[in-house]
Design a protein around this motif. Sequence first.
Motif, PDB file in Angstrom:
ATOM      1  N   VAL A 126       0.887  -1.189  -0.018  1.00 20.23           N
ATOM      2  CA  VAL A 126      -0.084  -0.020  -0.004  1.00 20.23           C
ATOM      3  C   VAL A 126       0.914   1.082   0.109  1.00 20.23           C
ATOM      4  CG1 VAL A 126      -1.836   1.353   1.276  1.00 20.23           C
ATOM      5  CG2 VAL A 126      -2.022  -1.139   1.275  1.00 20.23           C
ATOM      6  N   VAL A 127       0.643   2.281  -0.951  1.00 18.96           N
ATOM      7  CA  VAL A 127       1.419   3.402  -1.100  1.00 18.96           C
ATOM      8  C   VAL A 127       0.646   4.520  -0.578  1.00 18.96           C
ATOM      9  CG1 VAL A 127       2.554   4.751  -2.883  1.00 18.96           C
ATOM     10  CG2 VAL A 127       2.293   2.484  -3.193  1.00 18.96           C
ATOM     11  N   PRO A 128       1.182   5.260   0.673  1.00 15.53           N
ATOM     12  CA  PRO A 128       0.788   6.261   1.176  1.00 15.53           C
ATOM     13  C   PRO A 128       1.074   7.630   0.651  1.00 15.53           C
ATOM     14  CG  PRO A 128       2.693   5.842   2.620  1.00 15.53           C
ATOM     15  CD  PRO A 128       2.569   4.753   1.201  1.00 15.53           C
ATOM     16  N   LEU A 129      -0.021   8.382   0.441  1.00 16.06           N
ATOM     17  CA  LEU A 129       0.141   9.925  -0.327  1.00 16.06           C
ATOM     18  C   LEU A 129      -0.186  10.859   0.906  1.00 16.06           C
ATOM     19  CD1 LEU A 129      -1.289   9.386  -3.606  1.00 16.06           C
ATOM     20  CD2 LEU A 129       1.013   8.873  -3.147  1.00 16.06           C
ATOM     21  N   ASN A 147      -5.837  18.729  -6.714  1.00 15.61           N
ATOM     22  CA  ASN A 147      -6.007  18.124  -7.814  1.00 15.61           C
ATOM     23  C   ASN A 147      -4.753  17.068  -8.319  1.00 15.61           C
ATOM     24  OD1 ASN A 147      -8.388  19.643  -8.091  1.00 15.61           O
ATOM     25  ND2 ASN A 147      -7.454  21.287  -9.178  1.00 15.61           N
ATOM     26  N   GLU A 148      -3.702  17.544  -7.761  1.00 17.67           N
ATOM     27  CA  GLU A 148      -2.473  16.894  -8.147  1.00 17.67           C
ATOM     28  C   GLU A 148      -2.510  15.584  -7.203  1.00 17.67           C
ATOM     29  OE1 GLU A 148       1.031  19.033  -7.700  1.00 17.67           O
ATOM     30  OE2 GLU A 148       0.577  20.347  -9.530  1.00 17.67           O
ATOM     31  N   LEU A 149      -2.952  15.644  -5.900  1.00 12.92           N
ATOM     32  CA  LEU A 149      -3.232  14.654  -5.122  1.00 12.92           C
ATOM     33  C   LEU A 149      -4.082  13.516  -5.568  1.00 12.92           C
ATOM     34  CD1 LEU A 149      -2.635  13.145  -2.147  1.00 12.92           C
ATOM     35  CD2 LEU A 149      -4.756  14.661  -1.484  1.00 12.92           C
ATOM     36  N   ILE A 150      -5.442  13.857  -5.985  1.00 11.99           N
ATOM     37  CA  ILE A 150      -6.209  12.974  -6.724  1.00 11.99           C
ATOM     38  C   ILE A 150      -5.909  12.400  -7.946  1.00 11.99           C
ATOM     39  CG2 ILE A 150      -8.734  12.815  -7.212  1.00 11.99           C
ATOM     40  CD1 ILE A 150      -8.214  13.323  -4.149  1.00 11.99           C
ATOM     41  N   ALA A 151      -5.216  13.215  -8.670  1.00 11.91           N
ATOM     42  CA  ALA A 151      -4.654  12.446 -10.095  1.00 11.91           C
ATOM     43  C   ALA A 151      -3.568  11.519  -9.665  1.00 11.91           C
ATOM     44  CB  ALA A 151      -3.954  13.496 -10.697  1.00 11.91           C
ATOM     45  N   ALA A 152      -2.747  11.682  -8.761  1.00 11.34           N
ATOM     46  CA  ALA A 152      -1.594  10.702  -8.089  1.00 11.34           C
ATOM     47  C   ALA A 152      -2.289   9.661  -7.575  1.00 11.34           C
ATOM     48  CB  ALA A 152      -0.567  11.380  -7.129  1.00 11.34           C
ATOM     49  N   ASP A 189     -16.489  14.878   3.256  1.00  9.04           N
ATOM     50  CA  ASP A 189     -17.410  15.836   2.377  1.00  9.04           C
ATOM     51  C   ASP A 189     -16.648  15.690   1.051  1.00  9.04           C
ATOM     52  OD1 ASP A 189     -15.653  17.373   3.536  1.00  9.04           O
ATOM     53  OD2 ASP A 189     -17.129  18.954   3.853  1.00  9.04           O
ATOM     54  N   THR A 190     -15.373  16.171   1.218  1.00  9.75           N
ATOM     55  CA  THR A 190     -14.495  16.088   0.012  1.00  9.75           C
ATOM     56  C   THR A 190     -14.792  14.687  -0.865  1.00  9.75           C
ATOM     57  OG1 THR A 190     -13.182  17.563   1.337  1.00  9.75           O
ATOM     58  CG2 THR A 190     -12.254  17.014  -0.871  1.00  9.75           C
ATOM     59  N   ALA A 191     -14.448  13.752  -0.049  1.00 12.20           N
ATOM     60  CA  ALA A 191     -14.323  12.462  -0.449  1.00 12.20           C
ATOM     61  C   ALA A 191     -15.603  12.154  -1.361  1.00 12.20           C
ATOM     62  CB  ALA A 191     -14.049  11.450   0.415  1.00 12.20           C
ATOM     63  N   ALA A 192     -16.807  12.513  -0.791  1.00  7.86           N
ATOM     64  CA  ALA A 192     -18.187  12.104  -1.407  1.00  7.86           C
ATOM     65  C   ALA A 192     -18.293  12.802  -2.431  1.00  7.86           C
ATOM     66  CB  ALA A 192     -19.285  12.367  -0.218  1.00  7.86           C
ATOM     67  N   ALA A 193     -17.669  13.818  -2.565  1.00  5.69           N
ATOM     68  CA  ALA A 193     -17.751  14.946  -3.889  1.00  5.69           C
ATOM     69  C   ALA A 193     -16.706  14.597  -5.104  1.00  5.69           C
ATOM     70  CB  ALA A 193     -17.720  16.495  -3.593  1.00  5.69           C
ATOM     71  N   THR A 194     -15.770  13.773  -4.607  1.00  5.57           N
ATOM     72  CA  THR A 194     -14.762  13.124  -5.754  1.00  5.57           C
ATOM     73  C   THR A 194     -15.138  11.970  -6.469  1.00  5.57           C
ATOM     74  OG1 THR A 194     -13.244  14.461  -4.336  1.00  5.57           O
ATOM     75  CG2 THR A 194     -12.257  13.074  -6.015  1.00  5.57           C
ATOM     76  N   GLN A 195     -15.103  12.180  -7.600  1.00  2.27           N
ATOM     77  CA  GLN A 195     -15.299  10.870  -8.355  1.00  2.27           C
ATOM     78  C   GLN A 195     -14.194   9.796  -8.492  1.00  2.27           C
ATOM     79  OE1 GLN A 195     -17.346  12.028 -12.245  1.00  2.27           O
ATOM     80  NE2 GLN A 195     -19.149  12.080 -11.148  1.00  2.27           N
ATOM     81  N   GLY A 196     -14.534   8.568  -8.741  1.00  2.00           N
ATOM     82  CA  GLY A 196     -13.477   7.770  -8.950  1.00  2.00           C
ATOM     83  C   GLY A 196     -12.661   7.324  -7.661  1.00  2.00           C
TER      84      GLY A 196
END
Lengths: 352, 152
Positions: free
Chosen positions: B64-67, B114-119, B133-140
């Motif tokens: 598991v890779v932590p960011l 945005n870079e975090l979610i892309a990574a 709430d951020t997680a719920a609003a983020t797709q994928g």
Amino acid sequence: MSILLRALCGVLTVLTCSIAAGSENRSDYLLFLTAAASDRSASSVMPRHKEKETSLTFVYTAETENYRFLTELHAVDEDGGEIERLQVGWRFVPRAMLWIGRFHNPEVYGSTQYHHAQYLQTGVSRPAIEEFDEHGGILPSHLIGAQLEGALAGGEPDALRYELAFGKTGTLDEKGLESPNIIGPAKRGKATASLRLTYYPAEGETDAAGIFLGRNRLPARDLSIQEVRQTVSGFFGNWEREKIRLFGAAYFLENELEERSGISTGRFATGYLQAEYRTDAPWTLYARSEHSRGTQGDPYLMLFPDFAERQTTVGARWDVASKQALKFEYGRPRIMGDDSRRLAAEWSMVLP
Amino acid sequence: MKRRTLLAAIGLLAFLSANGNIQPADTRKLVLVTAETSNVPTLSPEQVRRIYLGAAVNVDSHTVVPLRNNSDPLLREVFLQKVVYLSEPMYERTLMIRLLEGKGARPPAYDNPNELIAALRATPNAVTYLWADTAAATQGIRVVAELWVEGK
């Protein structure tokens, strides 16, 4: 260059290329900068010693799932640069890694705690017994060879760790111990072996306790002796709660000096205890006490006239910014039975 | 009569709050997330702590890779205090010592969300921490652990 060293360089190159070519590789680096000054007063046997030093330490690591590369380059303004560590590791089972290359000797607890990262160590100076060999230390701090490290099964994950190293260390000459080079002309170092066992009661915490054992053969150059055979054993511990930290180590040395006229032997013990207190403000106060027994007239210590057999040190560290520290230290070393005073100051930082 | 109604309403509100049936709208919750396509299973807070301290936690023979999410100072502080149990200087110091000891690179840190979610989406078996709430609003992405709830 010896055949062994050539083979080692070959394996290092192949493994390093494999890591660089890995699709899921990760890398990281740290850059430590240090500027320090110290002044030790004269005693009846030693002249006054003033020193100013700026140094730079660059640590780089890269890893894939089963391989790891690590290098530590250390440059000091007057002495130039040195490859302190250059090692490649292979994780051949989940809980063990085999390293080859040049690394710090696990029998010297302090050398493997912070290596050359002055910013990470609380104080300016190190205990005399844990001084690096290139700075006048009396134990060989560098090895070229192989090191097996891992965790013993059972109990908490990684609670009991081991490091077992084989390789060659440096040589002895009139300046003291000289480290073996991994690049450049080979020195005629001889086989050495060391083992360290460390128990960590809780993972992620810094609390630790352990034992170490080492056997060194140090060939001498341009001295009246030909070789020193040395057995090093001891224990260490680190305990930290909230604002208080206590750590220390004890070393027991047995030396056999092979001279043209015969063999002389000696044994002595030395150790230290350091206490630290972190205040609410970004200050840390610390005090260290070093003591030795059996050092008087020891034939091995005769080769290291700067070794402090006793020393009391007090100091303060001020973390001036998030990754910068200023340290001030006062010490009372006893060298060859005579007391002197030492003042030191240091600025250090780490990037990024 | 009005006073009675008001007291009854307060009593009901206190009863429901005590039983956890309602929460204030601004209750913060910290969660651990991974990419929707990743194999990372549900993780315990202790496993998350170990992962972020650099220990190798394997899933289907992959680590598991932590960011690290550095986009929100409050989020970062809550994560370190409530999950890793270390102050930020001590955590940084612990990671630096691990690197020096040859135990590996520090978890990559991202200041830009945005870079975090892309990574997170691009790195196999990567995980990171977000406000719920951020997680719920983020797709994928999907939640693999609930790490902390405000007031609990």
